[in-house]
Each structure stands twice: as C-alpha cells, then as structure tokens.
Design a protein around this motif. Structure first.
Motif, PDB file in Angstrom:
ATOM      1  N   ALA A 332       0.785  -1.189  -0.034  1.00 51.96           N
ATOM      2  CA  ALA A 332      -0.099  -0.036   0.023  1.00 51.96           C
ATOM      3  C   ALA A 332       0.840   1.211   0.137  1.00 51.96           C
ATOM      4  CB  ALA A 332      -0.834   0.098   1.189  1.00 51.96           C
ATOM      5  N   VAL A 333       1.934   1.309   0.797  1.00 52.01           N
ATOM      6  CA  VAL A 333       2.669   2.381   0.834  1.00 52.01           C
ATOM      7  C   VAL A 333       3.342   2.771  -0.795  1.00 52.01           C
ATOM      8  CG1 VAL A 333       5.252   3.156   1.516  1.00 52.01           C
ATOM      9  CG2 VAL A 333       3.683   2.083   3.187  1.00 52.01           C
ATOM     10  N   PHE A 336       0.254   3.914  -3.043  1.00 56.47           N
ATOM     11  CA  PHE A 336      -0.199   5.232  -2.443  1.00 56.47           C
ATOM     12  C   PHE A 336       0.972   6.392  -2.829  1.00 56.47           C
ATOM     13  CE2 PHE A 336      -3.312   3.080  -0.171  1.00 56.47           C
ATOM     14  CZ  PHE A 336      -4.575   3.502  -0.595  1.00 56.47           C
ATOM     15  N   ALA A 337       2.187   5.903  -2.745  1.00 58.09           N
ATOM     16  CA  ALA A 337       3.351   6.873  -3.214  1.00 58.09           C
ATOM     17  C   ALA A 337       3.263   7.191  -4.670  1.00 58.09           C
ATOM     18  CB  ALA A 337       4.815   6.384  -2.801  1.00 58.09           C
ATOM     19  N   ILE A 339       0.471   7.160  -6.431  1.00 56.72           N
ATOM     20  CA  ILE A 339      -0.535   7.903  -6.750  1.00 56.72           C
ATOM     21  C   ILE A 339      -0.302   9.432  -6.325  1.00 56.72           C
ATOM     22  CG2 ILE A 339      -2.948   8.416  -6.180  1.00 56.72           C
ATOM     23  CD1 ILE A 339      -3.608   5.593  -5.862  1.00 56.72           C
ATOM     24  N   GLY A 340       0.506   9.710  -5.145  1.00 57.61           N
ATOM     25  CA  GLY A 340       1.042  10.830  -4.989  1.00 57.61           C
ATOM     26  C   GLY A 340       1.837  11.550  -6.018  1.00 57.61           C
ATOM     27  N   LEU A 342       1.474  10.759  -9.377  1.00 56.60           N
ATOM     28  CA  LEU A 342       0.728  11.131 -10.278  1.00 56.60           C
ATOM     29  C   LEU A 342       0.214  12.776  -9.881  1.00 56.60           C
ATOM     30  CD1 LEU A 342      -1.440   8.113 -11.456  1.00 56.60           C
ATOM     31  CD2 LEU A 342       0.436   9.669 -12.740  1.00 56.60           C
ATOM     32  N   LEU A 349      -0.976  10.573 -21.374  1.00 53.31           N
ATOM     33  CA  LEU A 349      -1.457   9.195 -21.476  1.00 53.31           C
ATOM     34  C   LEU A 349      -0.459   8.773 -22.732  1.00 53.31           C
ATOM     35  CD1 LEU A 349      -3.430   7.759 -20.139  1.00 53.31           C
ATOM     36  CD2 LEU A 349      -4.972   8.056 -21.889  1.00 53.31           C
ATOM     37  N   MET A 353       1.995   4.530 -20.030  1.00 49.18           N
ATOM     38  CA  MET A 353       1.422   5.223 -18.877  1.00 49.18           C
ATOM     39  C   MET A 353       0.049   4.347 -19.050  1.00 49.18           C
ATOM     40  SD  MET A 353       1.151   7.354 -16.078  1.00 49.18           S
ATOM     41  CE  MET A 353       0.136   6.586 -15.230  1.00 49.18           C
ATOM     42  N   LEU A 357      -1.814   2.138 -15.912  1.00 46.66           N
ATOM     43  CA  LEU A 357      -3.065   2.361 -15.442  1.00 46.66           C
ATOM     44  C   LEU A 357      -3.934   1.073 -15.452  1.00 46.66           C
ATOM     45  CD1 LEU A 357      -4.418   5.558 -17.112  1.00 46.66           C
ATOM     46  CD2 LEU A 357      -3.835   5.436 -14.693  1.00 46.66           C
ATOM     47  N   PHE A 360      -2.578  -0.693 -12.235  1.00 40.15           N
ATOM     48  CA  PHE A 360      -3.463  -0.287 -11.216  1.00 40.15           C
ATOM     49  C   PHE A 360      -4.752  -0.788 -10.865  1.00 40.15           C
ATOM     50  CE2 PHE A 360      -0.749   3.715 -11.141  1.00 40.15           C
ATOM     51  CZ  PHE A 360      -0.264   3.457  -9.868  1.00 40.15           C
ATOM     52  N   ALA A 361      -5.546  -0.846 -12.061  1.00 36.77           N
ATOM     53  CA  ALA A 361      -7.030  -1.414 -11.989  1.00 36.77           C
ATOM     54  C   ALA A 361      -6.956  -3.061 -11.712  1.00 36.77           C
ATOM     55  CB  ALA A 361      -7.586  -1.176 -13.231  1.00 36.77           C
ATOM     56  N   VAL A 364      -4.791  -3.841  -7.935  1.00 40.72           N
ATOM     57  CA  VAL A 364      -5.434  -3.480  -6.679  1.00 40.72           C
ATOM     58  C   VAL A 364      -6.689  -4.701  -6.284  1.00 40.72           C
ATOM     59  CG1 VAL A 364      -6.874  -1.964  -5.753  1.00 40.72           C
ATOM     60  CG2 VAL A 364      -5.007  -1.034  -6.618  1.00 40.72           C
ATOM     61  N   ILE A 365      -7.253  -5.127  -7.425  1.00 44.64           N
ATOM     62  CA  ILE A 365      -8.255  -6.216  -7.162  1.00 44.64           C
ATOM     63  C   ILE A 365      -7.517  -7.250  -6.926  1.00 44.64           C
ATOM     64  CG2 ILE A 365      -9.763  -7.855  -8.569  1.00 44.64           C
ATOM     65  CD1 ILE A 365     -10.341  -5.318 -10.373  1.00 44.64           C
ATOM     66  N   LEU A 368      -6.601  -7.184  -3.241  1.00 48.01           N
ATOM     67  CA  LEU A 368      -7.590  -7.105  -2.286  1.00 48.01           C
ATOM     68  C   LEU A 368      -8.145  -8.756  -2.171  1.00 48.01           C
ATOM     69  CD1 LEU A 368      -9.541  -4.187  -3.235  1.00 48.01           C
ATOM     70  CD2 LEU A 368      -8.732  -4.418  -1.439  1.00 48.01           C
TER      71      LEU A 368
END
Lengths: 767, 189
Positions: A332-333, A336-337, A339-340, A342, A349, A353, A357, A360-361, A364-365, A368
């Motif tokens: 997670a660190v 979020f770093a 995303i920060g 970005l 785009l 890139m 993206l 990320f999509a 993350v799934i 989880l």
C-alpha cells in the motif's frame, strides 16, 4: 581525440565477435540482455499456447479435446514455464540490459558469468521443451507435491525433467543474482552514493538478494526428491520416516518469496516510468526503498499461507494469517506513493502510462482478493478453486506482465534507437486489457460456485458453462492482443524511423548515450551528484562522448571500468573485464551433460562431466588477472587508481561472499529439513541411530583443530597442519558413512548421507 | 457464518477499490504542484491498511475459532481414508463398518471427520458443510462438519491427485435420528 575517433577505438576494444560466432562468444551485457529477453519472450509464447490449450479444453463441458493425461502435462508446464522460464528470466534479462546503463558503468561485474547463466537457461529450457514435445512432460502440477510426484504417483521420467531441468535453469538465476548484487553495490558511476541510485537498482538489489536466499530451499527440495526417485532415499515417504509435508515447506519457503521476486522488479519499473510519464520526480524515494526491503523480508515469513488446509495448528494459522495480511502494508505504501507522484505531476497518456493504469486497475483487485484468502476461514472454502486461479492471475499478469509491457514500450526506443511509429500498440492494449478481465473476473465466481482447480473437464448443469465459455473466448482475445504486441514490436524495430536520444525526457543515465547503445555504453564515465543526472545537466551525453568523464582514454586497449565504495560511491579501483570467449557456453554445455547424465540415469557421465566443469572453472579463473604490478593508473579525473587485482577486496571476493550466502541458506534449509523430520514426521525416532565411537569423535576433533590452526596461524603452517586436518575430517565423514550402510532404510539414514555428502563436497574448497 | 464473512469481504474490497480508483482519477485531474508526502505515505500507505487489516484479522480469527472442533457428548466421530481415486469411511459408533464413497452422518449433530490418506495427498471437501482439509499420508487431520437437516451433500477431493482427479468424489448422507440408528445397526436405510 575527437568523439568519433574515441567511439571507434572503444568499439574495437569492446565489440563482440562479428557474425554468427559473436552469438556464442559474447560476454557483453547489452547483447546478453537482449538474448535473455528474446528467449524469455519465446517461453512466454510457449506458455501462452499451453494456456490456450487449457482454455480450449474448458470452453465447454465434457470436452474430449485433451485427455486427463495430456491435460495434466499442459497444466503443469503452463505454470512451470511461466514461473521459471518466463518471469524470472525476463527480470534477469531486463536487469542485465539496464543496470550497467542506469548505474553509469560499462558492464556487469562478471561478464562471463552472465553468459554462463544465459546458456544454462537456454539448455535447461530446451530440456523442458523437449519433454513437452516428446509427450513425457511433468504432470504432477507445477508445485510437484510428493508422493504424487515421487515414484509412488509418477513412476515415469516426467517429474525427473522438472527436478533436473529446473535445477539446471536455477543456476542461471543464482548467477544473475550474484552478478546483480555485486554490480549494484560496487559498479556505479563515481559519486553515485546509495541514496542517489536510480530506484530500479534498489529493487533489483532486493530481488537479487531474495533469489540468493529463496532459491536454495527449492534446489535442496529438488535434490532430495530426485534422490528419493532415483535411489530410493525416503525423504518424503511416511512409512520409512519421511514426510510429504517437508516438500511443501521447502517448496513454499521458495514459492512465496518467488511471488515477490516477480513483483518487485515490476514495481521497480513502475517507480522508474511513472514519474517520467507524470513529468515529475518520484514521491517518497526513501519510503519506497524501505517498503521494497520490508516486502523482501516479510515474504520469507508467510510461506505457510499456502498450507492453511494441511492441518497446521490454529495458533500457527493465526500467526501466518497475520503475517500474510501484513505484506499488504508495504504494498500500500508503494501504491499510494505512486498515486501521490501522479497528483504532483502532469500525467500524459502515452502507451507506457496506459499499461500502468491497467496495472493499477488489475493489481489492486488482485491484492484485495489476496487479503481475502489470507483470512483463514475464507481460504478453507476458496483454496484450490478457480477463485485462487483468478486471484493469482490478477496478481501476476496485473502485477508483472502489465508493468513489463509498460517497460517494453518505455525502453523500446532505447533497444532499437527508433521512434514508435505505428500505433498497433493501442489496439493491442485494449484487446489484452478487456480479454484479461473477461477471462479472469468471472472465474472468481466459478471458484465460489465450487469449480476446483486442475480438473480436466466438468459436467454440464453446475452453473459453470457460461462463465467458462466467456473466459475461453476472452482468453483468445487476450492472446490475439499479445500477438499484436509482438507484431508491433517487430515492425517498429525493423522499419520505424530513427528517433531522438531521450524521447521521454527522463533523468536517468541510460538515456545519456546514443541509442541503440554502443558496446561500451559510455565513452567516458560520468560523475554523479543527484538521482537524475540528466535533469541537472542536459549536455551530459555530449560531454561524456567527448571524453570529459572518467576513463575516457582508450589508450590501455583493454575493457576497463571503475568500481566504487559501497555507500559513498567514491571511486576505489579499476576493474579490467575479460574479452570475448566461448568458455562460458562450453562450460554450461558440460554442466548440461552432468544434468543429462542424472536424467537418463547414465551415471558414468556424471563424474566425467563434473571433472569437465571443474577443469573449465580452473581455466576460467586462471585466464584472467594481472601478472605484473602496474601501480596506480590515471583515470582521467581525480586521483589515480589501482587495478582490482592489486586490491584486497576485488570483485571476485564479493561474488564469493554472495555465493556463500546462497550456499549457507542451502545448508540452513538442510538442517531445517532434518529438524522438521525429527519433530514432525510420524515414524520417528528411527529404529537405530548411528553411534559414532570414540575413534570417530577424536578424529573429527583433531581434524577440526588442525584445520583451524593451519588456516589461521601463519601462511607457512597452512600445509603442515591444514592438510592432515582436512584428511582427518574426510576420514571422519567416510567412517560415519560406513556406520549408515543403507540410506534407503529410513529418512534418518538418508538425511545423514546427504549431510555428510554436503560436508565431503565442501572439504577440498575449505582451505 | 462463512457466507457472512464473504459478503463483508466483498463489500469491503469493492469500497476500497472504488476509493483507490477515485483517488487515481483525482490525482490525474489535479493541477501539478507539490502535495503532502506525509498524507500519502503515512496516512494512506501505513495507517489506512493497518487499521483495516487489524479489524479484519480479528474478525477472521473469531470466525475461525468458532469453526474449530471441540469435544462434547453430542460429537460423532467418523474416519475418512483417501486413496487414488476412492474414499473409505469408518464409524466409531459402528466398529467394523466401512463404506466406500458414501459417508453417513446424523443431521443436526456435530461430526468430527478424522482424515488421512494411504497414498498421495488428497483433500476432503464438502462445500455445503465446511471448508476443506488435506488428507496427508501418515497424518490424521480432524475436520468438524455439521449438516443442519437430513439430505445428500456432494463431497469432492480438492487436492490435485493425478489422472483420476476429476471424478474423485463422494457423497455425504445426513440421516435424521431414526435413520442414523438404523444405519448403525447395520442396515442400509
């Protein structure tokens, strides 16, 4: 000397042999990196074709396309190839190609070792492909659980291909790891302290150390299982004191770190590409390094989460469940770093890139669902169903393949020196992205409906038909997308027009050279003062080409680079690299004969090829290294430096240290296995213990004392004391072996044999 | 209980996913400029996952603890022995009785299944009654199952075990009290 003449002089020194011969004698990291990547992509295609066979089989219920026998081979080889012959070598190839360029040096620490590792990978991989073509491929699942993979469940040669072929390929992983570790620590541009290293180098360093400590348990497991299969030493047979669970521990001690060994390089690529795409710098460099290191450490503490259903005590489960969820924190660190990063930049785009993206999509799934299966009661339901299949593909494709495609499109201008001209890549992206989610999203649901992994077909009427049909069609869409990527790359590499030197306006050193790169990388080595040298000084490439950096004078007519102090990056000594040679390929071919002898049970070949390898290795070490003292030599800037051969800690010393780390982990795993059998295996204690008499004890004690004395006292005493000491120790080993006449009687006897064998094998090298 | 656990997990995961996706969209549209590193790394990267995970772990532990086999007078003990590709079941209350691929249990009573294997590793799984537990040669693992009402329940092998894997199944028959007595007395009800 002007830039062009310098280029010609350096090219003469550094170039690989021309023509076909060059393929076999090159030791250059740019060539070998490209070859590694090409072969890894070849295996991705093979693994992908196997995946398509699986989806074709599962598209409809009661399919007769593949029988269970062939299906099991296809299934096992899909996993094996993607893990061992695609993912790990792709990282190695990328690191071999990029690291010296990013670090501002001219080659990896041990050029011939790069070549040796590459050829071991090719020969070992060829063994695996042969087994597939001959229809005798491993069929016990990629995790190879005994007794199913032992003689009880698989009397044929199939699992031997896995155990021997994969161990052979792992030589390349270990050599690359030693190489990467020493390169990152000692081979950087002067001035590049650890805190100024490009972030990718940090990730590569962590990954390499993980390979050194993660692979030995698997190598040990493979050796033990092969000993059981070939000679009946019962490590995993419960009736004779072994335990099938020992394999699972050794396998997942490797297997879980393996997941992060695959993810971390991808994360390294993301941390490199994302800031450039967002036209800013990376947020939280220190945090990200800490996160990568803690992922590396934590990943060794949660192998048991693959074994939640094997009947582990509940408190043990709670501990490993906690550890498993904990790895989500450093992940997670990083997320979020990123995303920060970005948010503080101005993202655009471009194709790399777009792939990020998609990462990320998807990832993350996958992360989880990973947290879900770390919750034990849920895992008891989801374990070994298609829920896990879906989860692991979200993590591995989302977390590794997508970032690697971003990396491919990001560094393609560097590989080819051309502009990306044709826009096939965008179409390919959407096909792969939608194909992927179409294949795997619904398979979560099939798993919850009770569809087990690894079944070769299924009955109609369980509610799985529609899901599987959609998954199969989407799978083929994804395959078409990947094929388009390949076509796109080939077309762009061949016909696109020449591009500018630094098309993305990146700040790292790999862009400070003309592309495609010259064999020597940098005409002179830069002095680095920040993490993004190109942002500080856009004129740097020109100045390096003019020879304004270190070692700009090719006058000594040999391959030279500078080694630095680990922490500060201060220049320490000049390393002289070896020239082109076919020795690495020859040595790996002979290594291959050794493994072939084991595989085909033609055991006379084994000692012969082992002596061949030793002879090659001796020649290898002897053929390099200065014979005359040169004293301090000028390097163009700063104080004069000695050559590596005249210093106390040359690169070879560092390489040995890290090889010993792997060796020590191997021995540690062996001891772990011994203790595990002793405490957990049902049929212990053994009927009789070996009872060493006073004679053996005294001989061992005397041997140890003499050896210690001989090696530590003073140089002259070495031969006088150490030699008889070593002989005494060897005698102890042999005498102990004679106490245990039959290694097939009980796992205890078998373990003693392996322990003593390990000791005897290390005897001659001790002094 | 596991169904509730699943819905909690699914809803939580969906919310987190939407949150991250929304954050990326926000980051993309935001004009460039310095942002607080502390906010992203410490609050979102460390504090947020640690809070969620601690809560989740506690919940999972409680659920897991409730599923554990505990001794009691009501508990029925049976034995499951796996081999390629067959299941054999024995009964503590009817010594000598052995059934193949058919496990009889009483409904509405906790049943402890002692699971083992005589060749390779298998796994005992009745999806509607409990999670799965492996059958490992030389080891005996105990799984607690309980059927709420009489009926037939599908059972599966859930660990890959070779060419017969697909059809390596069994059936669990849960009897009412009367039917269970009949079975124990040696008759096939």
């Amino acid at each position: 000397m002007n830039a062009l003449r310098r280029h010609r002089a350096l090219s003469r020194i550094w170039a690989s042999d021309p023509g076909l011969r060059g393929w076999f004698t090159t030791v250059n990291h740019t060539d070998l990196g490209r070859m590694f990547l090409a072969v890894a992509v070849f295996f991705f295609v093979v693994g992908g074709i196997l995946a398509m066979l699986i989806r074709a089989q599962l598209a409809s219920p009661r399919s007769a396309f593949l029988g269970p026998d062939h299906y099991n081979q296809v299934l096992t080889m899909h996993g094996t190839i993607m893990m061992f012959l695609f993912a790990i070598p792709l990282f190695e190839g990328l690191a071999v190609y990029l690291l010296p360029k990013m670090l501002g040096t001219r080659d990896l620490a041990f050029p011939r070792l790069t070549a040796y590792g590459f050829w071991c990978y090719v020969f070992g991989g060829a063994m695996m492909v042969f087994s597939l073509l001959a229809g005798v491929a491993p069929d016990s699942g990629w995790f190879m659980y005994p007794p199913l993979s032992s003689t009880i469940g698989a009397p044929g040669i199939n699992p031997d291909f896995w155990l021997i072929g994969i161990t052979f390929v792992e030589i390349s992983a270990i050599s690359a790891a030693v190489e990467i570790t020493v390169t990152v620590l000692r081979y950087r541009a002067p001035g590049m302290s650890l805190s100024k290293m490009p972030i990718f180098a940090w990730y590569a360093l962590v990954t390499a150390v993980m390979i050194l400590t993660g692979f030995p348990p698997l190598i040990l497991g493979s050796i033990l299982l092969e000993l059981e299969r070939a000679f009946g030493m019962p490590f995993f047979q419960v009736a004779a004191g072994g335990d099938a669970l020992l394999w699972q521990h050794l396998f997942w001690l490797f297997g879980h770190p393996e997941v992060y060994i695959i993810f971390l390089p991808a994360a390294g690529a993301i941390s490199t590409i994302l800031p450039v795409m967002a036209r800013t710098t990376l947020m939280g460099y220190g945090w990200i390094v800490a996160a990568a290191v803690s992922l590396g450490v934590l990943s060794f503490g949660l192998w048991v989460h693959h074994m939640f259903t094997t009947g582990i005590p509940h408190m043990g489960l709670a501990f490993f469940s906690a550890a498993s969820t904990l790895v989500a924190v450093p992940t997670a660190v990083q997320i979020f770093a990123w995303i920060g990063t970005l948010s503080k930049g101005r993202p655009s785009l471009h194709l790399p890139m777009l792939w990020l993206l998609a990462f990320f999509a998807t990832f993350v799934i996958g992360g989880l669902t990973g947290v879900m299966v770390a919750i034990v009661p849920f895992d008891w339901q989801a374990h070994d169903t298609y829920f896990i299949v879906a989860h692991l593909h979200y993590v591995l494709i989302g977390g590794f393949v997508f970032p690697m495609l971003a990396a491919l499109y990001y560094w393609m201008p560097h590989f080819t020196g051309r502009k990306t001209y044709f826009k096939l890549g965008n179409t390919a992206f959407w096909l792969v992205f939608f194909g992927f989610h179409g294949t795997f999203l619904l398979l979560h649901w099939a798993g919850l409906l009770g569809m087990r992994r690894r079944i070769d077909t299924y009955e109609a009427g369980q509610g799985w038909e529609a899901i599987n049909l959609i998954a199969s069609i989407s799978g083929f869409v994804m395959a078409i997308g990947f094929a388009l990527v390949l076509i796109d790359v080939v077309i762009n590499a061949v016909v696109a027009i020449r591009g500018s030197r630094d098309p993305w306006k990146a700040g790292t050193l790999e862009w400070a050279m003309p592309t495609p790169s010259a064999p020597y990388n940098f005409a002179s080595l830069p002095h680095v003062t920040s993490r993004d040298p190109l942002y500080d000084d856009p004129e740097l490439p020109v100045r390096l080409a003019r020879g304004e950096g270190y070692l700009g004078d090719p006058g000594r007519a040999r391959r030279e680079t500078i080694s630095v102090e680990i922490a500060s990056g201060a220049p320490r000594y000049i390393t002289v690299f070896p020239g082109n040679t076919a020795l690495p390929m020859l040595m790996s071919a002979i290594t291959g004969l050794f493994f072939l002898g084991m595989l085909l049970k033609t055991y006379w070949l084994v000692p012969i090829s082992a002596s061949g390898v030793i002879a090659c290795a001796l020649y290898w070490v002897w053929s390099l290294g200065g014979t005359t003292r040169e004293g301090p030599l000028p390097v163009g800037r700063g104080p004069d430096l000695l050559t590596a051969a005249e210093t106390a800690d040359p690169p070879g010393w560092w390489g040995s240290i890290f090889l010993l780390l792997a060796n020590g982990t191997f021995f540690g795993s062996l001891l772990f296995g011994y203790v595990f059998l002793w405490t957990i295996a049902p049929n212990w204690p053994p009927p009789n213990f070996a009872e060493p008499g006073l004679g053996i004890g005294l001989t061992a004690l005397a041997g140890a004392a003499l050896t210690a004395l001989g090696t530590r006292w003073r140089p002259g005493a070495a031969l006088l004391f150490a030699a008889p000491g070593l002989v005494a120790l060897a005698v102890t080993g042999v005498m102990t072996l004679m106490l245990v006449p039959d290694p097939t009687a009980h796992a205890y006897d078998a373990t003693l044999w392996v322990l003593i064998g390990y000791g005897l094998l290390h005897q001659p090298w001790h002094s | 209980m596991i169904a509730t656990l699943w819905w909690v997990l699914l809803i939580g995961a969906t919310l987190i996913f939407l949150f991250v996706a929304g954050l990326i969209v926000w980051a993309w549209r935001r004009p460039p400029g310095e942002v607080s590193e502390r906010r992203f790394v410490v609050w979102l990267g460390l504090a947020f996952p640690i809070t969620v995970l601690v809560a989740l772990l506690g919940y999972g532990l409680v659920v897991g603890e409730r599923l554990l086999p505990r001794a009691g007078p009501e508990v029925v003990e049976v034995r499951a022995e796996a081999r390629q590709w067959e299941w054999r079941f024995g009964y503590a209350d009817a010594p000598g009785r052995e059934t193949e691929n058919l496990l009889h249990i009483p409904a509405a009573r906790p049943v402890d299944v002692a699971i083992t294997s005589i060749d390779v590793i298998h796994s005992f799984w009745v999806p509607r009654l409990a999670g799965k537990l492996d059958a490992v040669p030389g080891h005996v693992n105990v799984l607690r199952i309980e059927a709420d009402r009489p009926g037939r329940y599908e059972g599966l092998s859930a660990e890959f075990n070779g060419v017969g894997y697909r059809d390596h199944r069994f059936t669990v028959i849960a009897h009412d009290a009367e039917g269970w007595q009949t079975f124990l007395q040696g008759e096939t009800p």
